[in-house]
Design a protein around this motif. Structure first.
Motif, mmCIF file in Angstrom:
data_model
loop_
_atom_site.group_PDB
_atom_site.id
_atom_site.type_symbol
_atom_site.label_atom_id
_atom_site.label_comp_id
_atom_site.label_asym_id
_atom_site.label_seq_id
_atom_site.Cartn_x
_atom_site.Cartn_y
_atom_site.Cartn_z
ATOM 1 N N ALA A 175 -4.766 -14.600 11.216
ATOM 2 C CA ALA A 175 -4.591 -13.213 11.294
ATOM 3 C C ALA A 175 -3.826 -12.993 9.959
ATOM 4 C CB ALA A 175 -3.091 -13.411 12.150
ATOM 5 N N ALA A 176 -3.749 -11.672 9.759
ATOM 6 C CA ALA A 176 -3.516 -10.848 8.468
ATOM 7 C C ALA A 176 -2.168 -11.432 8.215
ATOM 8 C CB ALA A 176 -3.526 -9.144 8.845
ATOM 9 N N THR A 177 -1.931 -11.638 6.801
ATOM 10 C CA THR A 177 -0.778 -12.249 6.006
ATOM 11 C C THR A 177 0.157 -11.293 5.818
ATOM 12 O OG1 THR A 177 -1.797 -12.071 3.982
ATOM 13 C CG2 THR A 177 -1.981 -14.190 5.270
ATOM 14 N N ASN A 178 0.018 -9.755 5.620
ATOM 15 C CA ASN A 178 0.825 -8.909 5.192
ATOM 16 C C ASN A 178 0.944 -7.716 5.932
ATOM 17 O OD1 ASN A 178 -0.061 -10.891 3.073
ATOM 18 N ND2 ASN A 178 1.481 -9.894 1.598
ATOM 19 N N PRO A 179 2.100 -6.903 5.713
ATOM 20 C CA PRO A 179 2.179 -5.679 6.376
ATOM 21 C C PRO A 179 1.251 -4.530 5.572
ATOM 22 C CG PRO A 179 4.190 -6.046 5.273
ATOM 23 C CD PRO A 179 3.213 -7.234 5.054
ATOM 24 N N TYR A 180 0.675 -3.285 6.157
ATOM 25 C CA TYR A 180 -0.083 -2.346 5.304
ATOM 26 C C TYR A 180 0.575 -1.979 4.152
ATOM 27 C CZ TYR A 180 -2.574 -2.075 9.931
ATOM 28 O OH TYR A 180 -3.119 -2.574 11.362
ATOM 29 N N ASN A 181 1.991 -1.704 4.377
ATOM 30 C CA ASN A 181 2.723 -1.080 2.954
ATOM 31 C C ASN A 181 2.651 -2.235 2.017
ATOM 32 O OD1 ASN A 181 3.004 1.279 4.280
ATOM 33 N ND2 ASN A 181 5.007 0.959 5.081
ATOM 34 N N ASP A 182 2.214 -3.246 1.996
ATOM 35 C CA ASP A 182 2.049 -4.112 0.868
ATOM 36 C C ASP A 182 0.881 -3.468 -0.218
ATOM 37 O OD1 ASP A 182 4.147 -5.763 1.805
ATOM 38 O OD2 ASP A 182 3.244 -7.534 1.342
ATOM 39 N N ILE A 183 0.149 -2.754 0.426
ATOM 40 C CA ILE A 183 -0.915 -2.070 -0.445
ATOM 41 C C ILE A 183 -0.184 -1.386 -1.569
ATOM 42 C CG2 ILE A 183 -2.682 -0.339 -0.670
ATOM 43 C CD1 ILE A 183 -3.348 -1.119 2.267
ATOM 44 N N TYR A 184 1.006 -0.815 -1.467
ATOM 45 C CA TYR A 184 1.788 -0.308 -2.353
ATOM 46 C C TYR A 184 2.409 -1.200 -3.506
ATOM 47 C CZ TYR A 184 1.024 3.801 0.572
ATOM 48 O OH TYR A 184 0.672 4.763 1.545
ATOM 49 N N GLU A 185 2.299 -2.546 -3.162
ATOM 50 C CA GLU A 185 3.013 -3.445 -4.089
ATOM 51 C C GLU A 185 1.924 -4.446 -4.752
ATOM 52 O OE1 GLU A 185 6.353 -3.333 -4.307
ATOM 53 O OE2 GLU A 185 6.543 -2.006 -2.705
ATOM 54 N N THR A 186 0.748 -4.084 -4.402
ATOM 55 C CA THR A 186 -0.346 -5.065 -5.056
ATOM 56 C C THR A 186 -0.890 -4.239 -6.449
ATOM 57 O OG1 THR A 186 -2.283 -6.145 -4.579
ATOM 58 C CG2 THR A 186 -2.318 -3.846 -3.988
ATOM 59 N N ASP A 187 -1.500 -5.253 -7.187
ATOM 60 C CA ASP A 187 -1.983 -4.880 -8.371
ATOM 61 C C ASP A 187 -3.323 -4.700 -8.311
ATOM 62 O OD1 ASP A 187 0.709 -4.792 -9.676
ATOM 63 O OD2 ASP A 187 0.515 -6.898 -9.970
#
Length: 616
Positions: A175-187
């Motif tokens: 399963a996916a490891t992170n919530p969608y809003n982690d997109i804003y935290e990624t590099d």
């Protein structure tokens, strides 16, 4: 003059695996508008065209409103017809109709006869990724317990199980490891095998926002998608080359020692052997691409993507362009290898995001609608056949009865001619549906059921988020689980479910590793935010923070070499024999305006006028 009373009701979208929160404006028991609120956790106040306008199917004039029984079936089964004849009403030249009690009596009588005559393995159940978790759970329970058959499957096994098996083998959880809003935290973001802007638009919104400001997106695909136009690396690869490219990324990270040594030492096993095998593999070296005519540029681009992925906090997104291939599971394993060797997992802004196709793909698999998993991914006492094997068993006369719930295998599966022939061999087909789809037309008994917008139930989206839906409009139709509970009772079973909450409370008992703390009360309180499994006292937005979900908590490196075939082999042969490339390759895809076989979306004129015929 009286004004009509309007109500606003919150629920969840019935289409893709993004699982957007929606608010319906309802007037006189009719949906007049659907929108997303600005504080919506998933939607962020935006919906795609399907979520906004794709609700006309609820009131469509051709909804199945009453059970239908084929006259030809009644003629072939006079002893059943005699029992229920007083309750049958003429419907049209092909069908009789009746109430639900009569229909379930007919079904129970025929299923009992088939099981007695041909044995328990003569029954199978296919479907369930579009309905609620409660109905999906009851569906597999009916197959395994009531009918004592291991043969239960659903469409999610095709699109989701390669992710499930590949991730389970390496990190213990598919399963996916992170919530969608982690997109804003990624590099750094890598999207591979996903036309995200058309298939998962609300996730794409986040990716687009970040890519525009940070220029940190790589897109790997067999064609140029809309998203690729925003990419720093638009990496178009040959068909069936996913595993090749992913192994090359790993090779570069190994060769240049860009891997996370302490993470590998503390949290994984098998790295030394993995490294040795990959560095000795000629197909893993990006130099190999210099000999692939038309794709020579990849020999530089793939290493550049690998370097950025390795040294930055990165996320990988993938879709059916990875999983619906011969090496789907191995490619997913290669993706998890990249995350493990760089430490890009188990933290905010770094992880793995398999993009689920349908609204309850994750939930149906969590509920055990798979031939090789019970609920909570526990081992069954007996492993059943998968859908392609079931079709073969129908042709061989071994499968005699089919229960189908919301999966039109006569429309969406490959080799429809073969499936048609297989259906000719069946003695009994039951279908629970909204419309007379291709498979419903082949059924002996068809039962119209509630749609997602007419019932209460839990749906699990692509980021493991549970959303408790509630009815937007009232309907007198039964829910899927109600039909199955009634048939079970007539076959001597003891489901005894009277509400969807009864079903869910049993799910919490039999699937405690994920759902023990997810009671209806808490899901109602957190309806807008949702809760991400595993849910005990609290939910778990990010998986694998300290350990992987394997027996010993360690991640596994399991190398699989790319096998030369398909387009790359043809290019090499063409160069060797000096021939030209003939023919073309087909790839699957989704159009923004429609959903799968369009059974729901084509009944909304705003959607159908956007795209009214298939284009090859």
């Amino acid at each position: 003059m009286t004004t009509k009373e309007q109500k606003e009701i919150e629920s969840v979208c019935t289409y893709c695996g993004v699982g957007c929160d929606i608010t319906a404006v309802v007037e006189d028991n009719k949906i007049v508008k659907i929108y997303a609120q600005n504080d919506g956790e998933v939607s962020q106040g935006k919906l795609c065209i399907k979520g906004k306008y794709g609700y006309d199917f609820v009131d469509a004039p051709d909804r199945i409103r009453e059970p239908r029984i084929k006259r030809s079936f009644l003629d072939k089964n006079p002893e059943i017809r005699d029992v229920v004849s007083d309750s049958l009403i003429d419907f049209d030249s092909e069908y009789m109709t009746c109430d639900l009690d009569t229909a379930t009596t007919v079904i129970a009588m025929k299923l009992k006869e088939v099981k007695t005559k041909y044995g328990r393995h003569s029954f199978c159940a296919i479907g369930g990724a579009r309905t609620s978790c409660e109905s999906a759970y009851t569906f597999q329970k009916f197959c395994r317990e009531t009918m004592d058959s291991p043969h239960v499957d659903n469409c999610a096994r095709v699109c989701h199980s390669p992710s499930l098996s590949g991730m389970k083998a390496t990190i213990g959880e598919g399963a996916a490891t992170n919530p969608y809003n982690d997109i804003y935290e990624t590099d750094f973001m890598l999207v591979i095998g996903s036309n995200t802007m058309e298939a998962h638009p609300i996730i794409a919104n986040r990716i687009v926002d970040v890519a525009k400001t940070h220029n940190n997106l790589a897109v790997i695909d067999v064609r140029e998608t809309k998203l690729a136009k925003l990419a720093k690396y638009n990496c178009i690869i040959p068909y069936e080359a996913n595993l090749l490219i992913l192994n090359m990324m790993a090779y570069v990270i190994m060769d240049e020692e860009l891997y996370h040594k302490s993470f590998i030492a503390n949290r994984t096993r098998g790295f030394a052997e993995f490294k040795e095998r990959i560095l000795a593999d000629p197909y893993a070296n990006p130099e190999f691409l210099k000999d692939i005519e038309g794709y020579e540029y990849l020999a530089k681009m793939v290493p550049n993507i690998a370097r950025e992925y390795a040294i930055k906090k990165s996320m990988i997104f993938w879709g059916l362009g990875i999983t619906e291939h011969l090496d789907g599971s191995y490619a997913v394993m290669a993706i998890t290898h990249l995350a493990m060797m760089t430490g890009n997992i188990g933290k905010t802004g770094a992880g793995l995001m398999p993009l689920r196709g349908q609204n309850n793909v994750q939930g149906a698999c969590d509920m055990g609608c798979l031939p090789y998993y019970l609920p909570d991914y526990q081992e069954p006492k007996e492993i059943g056949l998968m859908t392609p094997q079931l079709v073969d068993a129908m042709l061989d006369g071994k499968i005699k009865a089919l229960l189908n719930m919301g999966e039109d295998i006569l429309h969406i599966h490959s080799n429809v001619n073969k499936i048609e022939k297989a259906f000719d061999e069946l003695e009994f087909v039951v279908c629970q549906e909204l419309f007379m789809t291709d498979i419903a037309k082949r059924a002996d008994v068809v039962i119209g059921v509630k749609s997602a917008y007419e019932k209460t139930g839990v749906y699990v989206n692509a980021m493991r988020r549970l959303h408790l839906s509630q009815p937007l409009v009232h309907s007198d139709l039964p829910d899927d689980w109600e039909v199955l509970t009634q048939i079970d009772g007539k076959l001597g079973g003891n489901f005894n479910f009277t509400t969807s909450e009864d079903v869910w409370n049993e799910v919490r008992e039999v699937a405690p590793r994920r759902f023990s703390g997810a009671d209806y009360y808490r899901l109602e309180r957190h309806r807008k935010r949702g809760m991400q499994w595993p849910i005990y006292h609290e939910d778990t937005p990010i998986l694998h923070l300290l350990d992987f979900r394997t027996d010993d908590g360690l991640g596994n490196f399991i190398y699989h070499q790319y096998q030369l075939r398909g387009m790359i082999e043809e290019i090499l042969q063409k160069q060797f024999y000096n021939n030209s490339l003939d023919g073309y390759y087909l790839t699957t895809g989704r159009t923004l305006a429609h959903y799968n076989n369009a059974a729901q979306t084509k009944r909304s004129s705003k959607l159908h006028t956007k795209y009214d015929e298939d284009i090859l």
